[in-house]
Design a protein around this motif. Structure first.
Motif, PDB file in Angstrom:
ATOM      1  N   VAL A   1       0.901  -1.204  -0.080  1.00  0.00           N
ATOM      2  CA  VAL A   1      -0.013  -0.008  -0.116  1.00  0.00           C
ATOM      3  C   VAL A   1       0.948   1.027  -0.108  1.00  0.00           C
ATOM      4  CG1 VAL A   1      -1.666   1.387   1.387  1.00  0.00           C
ATOM      5  CG2 VAL A   1      -1.973  -1.109   1.442  1.00  0.00           C
ATOM      6  N   CYS A   2       0.863   1.933  -1.063  1.00  0.00           N
ATOM      7  CA  CYS A   2       1.781   3.099  -1.194  1.00  0.00           C
ATOM      8  C   CYS A   2       0.992   4.345  -1.086  1.00  0.00           C
ATOM      9  CB  CYS A   2       2.356   3.086  -2.668  1.00  0.00           C
ATOM     10  SG  CYS A   2       3.575   1.648  -3.069  1.00  0.00           S
ATOM     11  N   GLN A   3       1.355   5.118  -0.070  1.00  0.00           N
ATOM     12  CA  GLN A   3       0.682   6.354   0.420  1.00  0.00           C
ATOM     13  C   GLN A   3       1.250   7.627  -0.044  1.00  0.00           C
ATOM     14  OE1 GLN A   3      -2.497   6.228   1.999  1.00  0.00           O
ATOM     15  NE2 GLN A   3      -2.504   8.080   1.094  1.00  0.00           N
ATOM     16  N   HIS A   4       0.498   8.361  -0.531  1.00  0.00           N
ATOM     17  CA  HIS A   4       0.834   9.752  -0.858  1.00  0.00           C
ATOM     18  C   HIS A   4       1.030  10.668   0.447  1.00  0.00           C
ATOM     19  CE1 HIS A   4      -3.161  11.705  -0.338  1.00  0.00           C
ATOM     20  NE2 HIS A   4      -3.651  10.524  -0.987  1.00  0.00           N
ATOM     21  N   GLY A   5       1.517  11.860   0.288  1.00  0.00           N
ATOM     22  CA  GLY A   5       1.625  12.864   1.190  1.00  0.00           C
ATOM     23  C   GLY A   5       0.590  13.809   1.049  1.00  0.00           C
ATOM     24  N   LEU A   6       0.950  14.970   1.928  1.00  0.00           N
ATOM     25  CA  LEU A   6      -0.122  16.306   2.042  1.00  0.00           C
ATOM     26  C   LEU A   6      -0.441  16.746   0.699  1.00  0.00           C
ATOM     27  CD1 LEU A   6      -1.340  18.327   3.904  1.00  0.00           C
ATOM     28  CD2 LEU A   6       0.694  19.770   3.781  1.00  0.00           C
ATOM     29  N   GLU A   7      -1.722  16.817   0.496  1.00  0.00           N
ATOM     30  CA  GLU A   7      -2.213  17.624  -0.802  1.00  0.00           C
ATOM     31  C   GLU A   7      -2.048  16.491  -2.020  1.00  0.00           C
ATOM     32  OE1 GLU A   7      -4.333  19.988  -0.936  1.00  0.00           O
ATOM     33  OE2 GLU A   7      -4.011  20.760   0.973  1.00  0.00           O
ATOM     34  N   GLY A   8      -1.714  15.229  -1.804  1.00  0.00           N
ATOM     35  CA  GLY A   8      -1.302  14.252  -2.859  1.00  0.00           C
ATOM     36  C   GLY A   8      -2.511  13.750  -3.179  1.00  0.00           C
ATOM     37  N   ARG A   9      -2.299  12.856  -4.210  1.00  0.00           N
ATOM     38  CA  ARG A   9      -3.086  11.970  -4.888  1.00  0.00           C
ATOM     39  C   ARG A   9      -2.476  10.656  -5.243  1.00  0.00           C
ATOM     40  NH1 ARG A   9      -7.738  14.859  -6.744  1.00  0.00           N
ATOM     41  NH2 ARG A   9      -7.422  17.021  -6.562  1.00  0.00           N
ATOM     42  N   PRO A  10      -3.121   9.547  -5.408  1.00  0.00           N
ATOM     43  CA  PRO A  10      -2.817   8.126  -5.864  1.00  0.00           C
ATOM     44  C   PRO A  10      -1.861   8.380  -6.975  1.00  0.00           C
ATOM     45  CG  PRO A  10      -4.950   7.861  -5.091  1.00  0.00           C
ATOM     46  CD  PRO A  10      -4.596   9.517  -5.126  1.00  0.00           C
ATOM     47  N   THR A  11      -2.299   8.995  -7.890  1.00  0.00           N
ATOM     48  CA  THR A  11      -1.462   9.258  -9.199  1.00  0.00           C
ATOM     49  C   THR A  11       0.050   9.745  -9.166  1.00  0.00           C
ATOM     50  OG1 THR A  11      -2.726  11.135  -9.559  1.00  0.00           O
ATOM     51  CG2 THR A  11      -3.437   9.343 -10.849  1.00  0.00           C
ATOM     52  N   ASP A  12       0.143  10.416  -7.972  1.00  0.00           N
ATOM     53  CA  ASP A  12       1.539  10.908  -7.732  1.00  0.00           C
ATOM     54  C   ASP A  12       2.379   9.679  -7.577  1.00  0.00           C
ATOM     55  OD1 ASP A  12       0.638  13.528  -7.613  1.00  0.00           O
ATOM     56  OD2 ASP A  12       0.219  13.916  -5.374  1.00  0.00           O
ATOM     57  N   CYS A  13       1.943   8.686  -7.011  1.00  0.00           N
ATOM     58  CA  CYS A  13       3.228   7.878  -6.723  1.00  0.00           C
ATOM     59  C   CYS A  13       3.479   6.803  -7.877  1.00  0.00           C
ATOM     60  CB  CYS A  13       2.352   6.825  -5.827  1.00  0.00           C
ATOM     61  SG  CYS A  13       1.636   7.661  -4.002  1.00  0.00           S
ATOM     62  N   PHE A  14       2.802   7.063  -9.083  1.00  0.00           N
ATOM     63  CA  PHE A  14       3.156   6.192 -10.347  1.00  0.00           C
ATOM     64  C   PHE A  14       3.044   6.674 -11.678  1.00  0.00           C
ATOM     65  CE2 PHE A  14      -1.555   5.707  -9.536  1.00  0.00           C
ATOM     66  CZ  PHE A  14      -1.874   5.712 -10.949  1.00  0.00           C
ATOM     67  N   ASP A  15       2.689   8.081 -11.617  1.00  0.00           N
ATOM     68  CA  ASP A  15       2.631   8.693 -13.046  1.00  0.00           C
ATOM     69  C   ASP A  15       3.442   9.845 -13.495  1.00  0.00           C
ATOM     70  OD1 ASP A  15       1.709  10.922 -11.731  1.00  0.00           O
ATOM     71  OD2 ASP A  15      -0.228  11.158 -12.765  1.00  0.00           O
ATOM     72  N   SER A  16       4.639   9.955 -12.736  1.00  0.00           N
ATOM     73  CA  SER A  16       5.760  10.837 -12.749  1.00  0.00           C
ATOM     74  C   SER A  16       5.356  12.261 -12.750  1.00  0.00           C
ATOM     75  CB  SER A  16       6.168  10.497 -14.514  1.00  0.00           C
ATOM     76  OG  SER A  16       6.653   9.290 -14.601  1.00  0.00           O
ATOM     77  N   SER A  17       4.290  12.449 -12.348  1.00  0.00           N
ATOM     78  CA  SER A  17       3.537  13.731 -11.946  1.00  0.00           C
ATOM     79  C   SER A  17       4.526  14.539 -10.798  1.00  0.00           C
ATOM     80  CB  SER A  17       2.159  13.992 -11.825  1.00  0.00           C
ATOM     81  OG  SER A  17       1.760  13.036 -10.667  1.00  0.00           O
ATOM     82  N   HIS A  18       4.986  13.945  -9.849  1.00  0.00           N
ATOM     83  CA  HIS A  18       5.550  14.387  -8.708  1.00  0.00           C
ATOM     84  C   HIS A  18       6.948  13.601  -8.364  1.00  0.00           C
ATOM     85  CE1 HIS A  18       5.899  16.071  -4.567  1.00  0.00           C
ATOM     86  NE2 HIS A  18       4.669  16.438  -4.629  1.00  0.00           N
ATOM     87  N   LYS A  19       7.992  14.533  -8.652  1.00  0.00           N
ATOM     88  CA  LYS A  19       9.264  13.893  -8.537  1.00  0.00           C
ATOM     89  C   LYS A  19       9.618  13.161  -7.409  1.00  0.00           C
ATOM     90  CE  LYS A  19      14.168  15.362  -9.177  1.00  0.00           C
ATOM     91  NZ  LYS A  19      15.083  16.280  -9.467  1.00  0.00           N
ATOM     92  N   ALA A  20       9.154  13.810  -5.854  1.00  0.00           N
ATOM     93  CA  ALA A  20       9.554  13.231  -4.710  1.00  0.00           C
ATOM     94  C   ALA A  20       9.124  11.587  -4.654  1.00  0.00           C
ATOM     95  CB  ALA A  20       8.901  14.026  -3.573  1.00  0.00           C
TER      96      ALA A  20
END
Length: 750
Positions: A518-537
């Motif tokens: 289970v991969c959990q994003h951070g503040l103001e994040g979305r699930p897609t941040d974890c896999f679609d290259s939209s958020h470098k961190a």
């Protein structure tokens, strides 16, 4: 090899005339997901409706928390004793006050303590000890003619000075200068200085009121700006109550914030014979809209204003339906808040809930409340043998007190006290956790259950209601070369649902079970941040894990939408709950659902989160024991220090995350204690040396306790690790992926 296995499996399925596991537009066993728009925003809105319903229901539910007995004052005191003690804890009224004989007169070689003289009273600048390092400071008004008829603590609003209600300074109409009028009527009056609502940029960052600034460091350590001020009031009561040859009634009277403090103080201390509350009494179901410095954890579970008034019986309680202070605080890094005058109908409804009201005097009862001046009920507050003076006397000011310097002293003393608690609470937590049995892993797990219950019920806050049926809905929204992604929605509570993205490797064979991360994003994040290259961190850690063969679920957590979600914490706190009171059930439902899926190994479901997702990694697996391990990235800390310190630049005291504060972690669960609830399951920290969330030495200090528990006490030498890397607030994916592989045994099962 994996490609050949998948092709063979796909061929077998096609020959049998079945749909391939990853080919359907709707995931197997679910209904079509038809929600459009911003599902995260809809999730937050649904939780908001749920919480508002819970707040509405709290009014009737309070009846179950009380066993009133008005057959005698003694039995009444016994009946409310437990709730009184609980209220004192929630308000942070905990320490024994410093003893003293009388307030000190503030004089120097060049100035007298006598600062003003009225026709029938003298005014002195005074200070009195309260707690170690904290003093009350204000004015003492002493009648010069006749016998003292009462000793009174007169408490101004937070935006008033003692001088204003004593008639020494402009800003309060003469008829509303209640301290002066009481002194003219023969009362000895002491006026404490309150921390004001003045706004200021703190450390060049968040624009906070003085009261919110003190509130932040206090709240997380089980203290409160309200509690400190109550202690100042009760220290005056200690002095008044000393045996003397002229024993008189003791009263507390206040306006606005002072009215709030008078009400709390009288509810806590039966030595206060009479109380007058002006510009405050109202229903509290919208307390989450008021300034955050009024936020008392669990206030609405037991204590509406009606319950507080009922606690005062049979002592006299005067409620003046005067205009409340008009206050609007902007959300400029601090919590937005406002105070306005309630309607007569709202006040009447709250008064109707008072359990026994023969001690109440209420008025005036007609006309627009906003037009009424304070002071009309002073005569009712006075002892019957006293007469209210006309209020047209003169006051001769002899010297001007530096109110700004006095305000700074009050704040500094409270802040210094809070900073001192940071060191003391380290030992309080150690004593609190001494019931853990480390003689064996089995004994440890059994002994930890008590602490898990405390953490859930008293710190996080548990909604005692069953989870709804899954009502699982899904739709295929991503189809990558190596994996396919489904949006999934699950019901949790009424109006509350869980939502996230399920990533399935395309080489997953029918009948095969694999581990889940289970991969959990951070503040103001979305699930897609974890896999679609939209958020470098995030470094695409979810899709990378999927490509390595893991099933991945990326949940949408509700910390998104700025004030929209931050007010969820305010509403939750009023009920003795937190954001995680809703998030934990969401995750429990997610895990429950995942465990029913034929492709999931129910014993190998792991949690891995960054930033606010790392904050989640400390709290959720501590309570959702179905998670077999937890990885905290970009968050592990000496968390109490991070939230309470006014000395460190990385502290949340300076930032806009006003919802981050959780009540009384200082004496209960810092991150080492939360990790102790994850133990003996594997636990890892991922730490970038240049991550501004903290500094290595403090993180190392807190993690050292975790290592000692796992390795030193329980001899679990391979279950906890910390990886330091050259980098910042980001997923590194090196040591953590190896940790997952080691503990999940990621080789696919046949």
């Amino acid at each position: 090899m994996w490609t050949k296995i998948f092709a063979a499996g796909l061929l077998a399925v096609l020959v049998a005339g079945q749909t391939p596991l990853c080919a359907a537009e709707t995931y197997s066993g679910t209904e079509p997901l038809t929600m459009d728009g911003d599902i995260a925003a809809q999730m937050v809105a649904g939780i908001d409706r749920f919480l508002l319903d819970e707040i509405d229901a709290s009014v009737a539910a309070r009846n179950d928390k009380w066993r009133w007995d008005f057959s005698s004052p003694e039995k009444h005191e016994q009946a409310i004793a437990e709730n009184r003690a609980r209220l004192a804890q929630l308000l942070g009224v905990r320490e024994t006050r410093e003893p003293f004989d009388a307030p000190s007169l503030l004089a120097t070689a060049e100035t007298s303590a006598l600062v003003a003289q009225g026709d029938d009273f003298d005014v002195y600048a005074v200070r009195w000890p309260v707690l170690k390092g904290i003093n009350g400071e204000g004015l003492l008004l002493v009648p010069t003619k006749g016998k003292v008829v009462a000793d009174v603590v007169a408490i101004p609003d937070a935006d008033q000075t003692p001088e204003q209600i004593a008639g020494l300074a402009a800003g309060v109409p003469a008829e509303s200068q209640f301290a002066r009028r009481l002194a003219e009527s023969g009362c000895r009056v002491i006026i404490p200085t309150l921390v004001s609502r003045e706004m200021s940029k703190r450390n060049g960052r968040a624009n906070l009121s003085n009261r919110e600034y003190v509130y932040r460091s206090s709240f997380v350590q089980g203290r409160h700006v309200i509690g400190f001020e109550i202690q100042k009031i009760l220290a005056c009561v200690d002095w008044f109550a000393k045996p003397s040859g002229n024993d008189v009634p003791i009263g507390a009277i206040g306006y606005g914030e002072g009215g709030m403090l008078a009400l709390y103080s009288a509810a806590l201390d039966p030595r206060i014979d009479r109380v007058c509350v002006s510009g405050y009494f109202a229903p509290r179901e919208a307390v989450w809209q008021e300034p955050i410095a009024r936020n008392v954890f669990g206030r609405l579970e037991r204590y509406g204003d009606a319950e507080l008034v009922s606690m005062i019986w049979p002592r006299k309680c005067v409620i003046e339906r005067a205009a409340h202070p008009a206050v609007t605080l902007p959300g400029e890094g601090g919590a937005p808040g406002q105070i306005s005058t309630p309607t007569d109908e709202a006040v009447s409804a709250e008064l109707a809930r008072v359990a026994k009201s023969d001690h109440l005097v209420v008025g005036p009862t007609s006309g627009d409340a906003a037009s009424r001046p304070f002071g009309q009920m002073l005569a009712a507050f006075l002892p019957k043998e006293a007469t209210l003076a006309s209020g047209d006397g003169n006051v001769d000011v002899l010297q001007i007190i530096d109110a700004a310097a006095r305000q700074t002293r009050q704040m500094t003393e409270m802040d210094d006290y809070d900073q001192g608690l940071l060191a003391v609470n380290e030992f309080v937590r150690k004593d609190f956790m001494k019931g853990l049995n480390t003689s064996s892993v089995e004994a440890y797990e059994a002994s930890a259950e008590k602490y898990r219950e405390i953490f859930y019920n008293d710190v996080i806050g548990r909604f005692d209601r069953p989870l709804l049926p899954f009502n699982a809905q899904s739709r295929k929204s991503w189809d990558n070369e190596k994996w396919v992604g489904y949006e999934v929605k699950l019901d949790v509570f009424p109006n509350v649902f869980a939502y996230g993205v399920l990533l399935l490797p395309k080489d997953l064979k029918p009948g095969e079970q694999r581990p889940v991360v289970v991969c959990q994003h951070g503040l103001e994040g979305r699930p897609t941040d974890c896999f679609d290259s939209s958020h470098k961190a995030y470094n695409n850690f979810a899709s990378d894990l999927c490509e390595q063969g893991y099933i991945v679920f990326a949940p949408q957590n509700p910390y998104i939408g700025k004030d929209d979600f931050r007010t969820l914490q305010r509403k939750s706190n009023a009920l003795g709950k937190t954001l995680f009171s809703t998030i934990v059930p969401q995750h429990q439902q997610i895990v429950n659902w995942l465990k029913t899926q034929p492709c999931v190994d129910p014993e190998r479901i792991a949690f891995y989160g960054l930033s606010y997702g790392g904050k989640s990694a400390m709290r959720i697996p501590a309570l959702v024991t179905d998670y077999c391990l937890s990885i905290c990235s970009g968050d592990f800390n000496d968390w109490v220090l991070k939230t309470a310190s006014s000395r460190h630049k990385f502290s949340y005291v300076w930032t806009g995350e006003y919802e981050i504060y959780e009540f009384d972690l200082g004496s209960t669960f810092n991150y080492a204690e939360m990790a102790a609830l994850i133990c003996p399951r594997p636990f890892m920290v991922e730490r970038g040396h240049f991550d501004g969330c903290g500094e290595d030495e403090f993180i190392g200090w807190e993690f050292g306790k975790v290592i000692f528990l796992y390795q030193g006490k329980l001899h679990l030498t391979d279950r906890t690790e910390i990886e330091h890397f050259i980098g910042g607030h980001e997923i590194h994916s090196q040591g953590t992926f190896a940790f997952l592989s080691k503990h999940l045994d990621s080789t696919p099962k046949e």
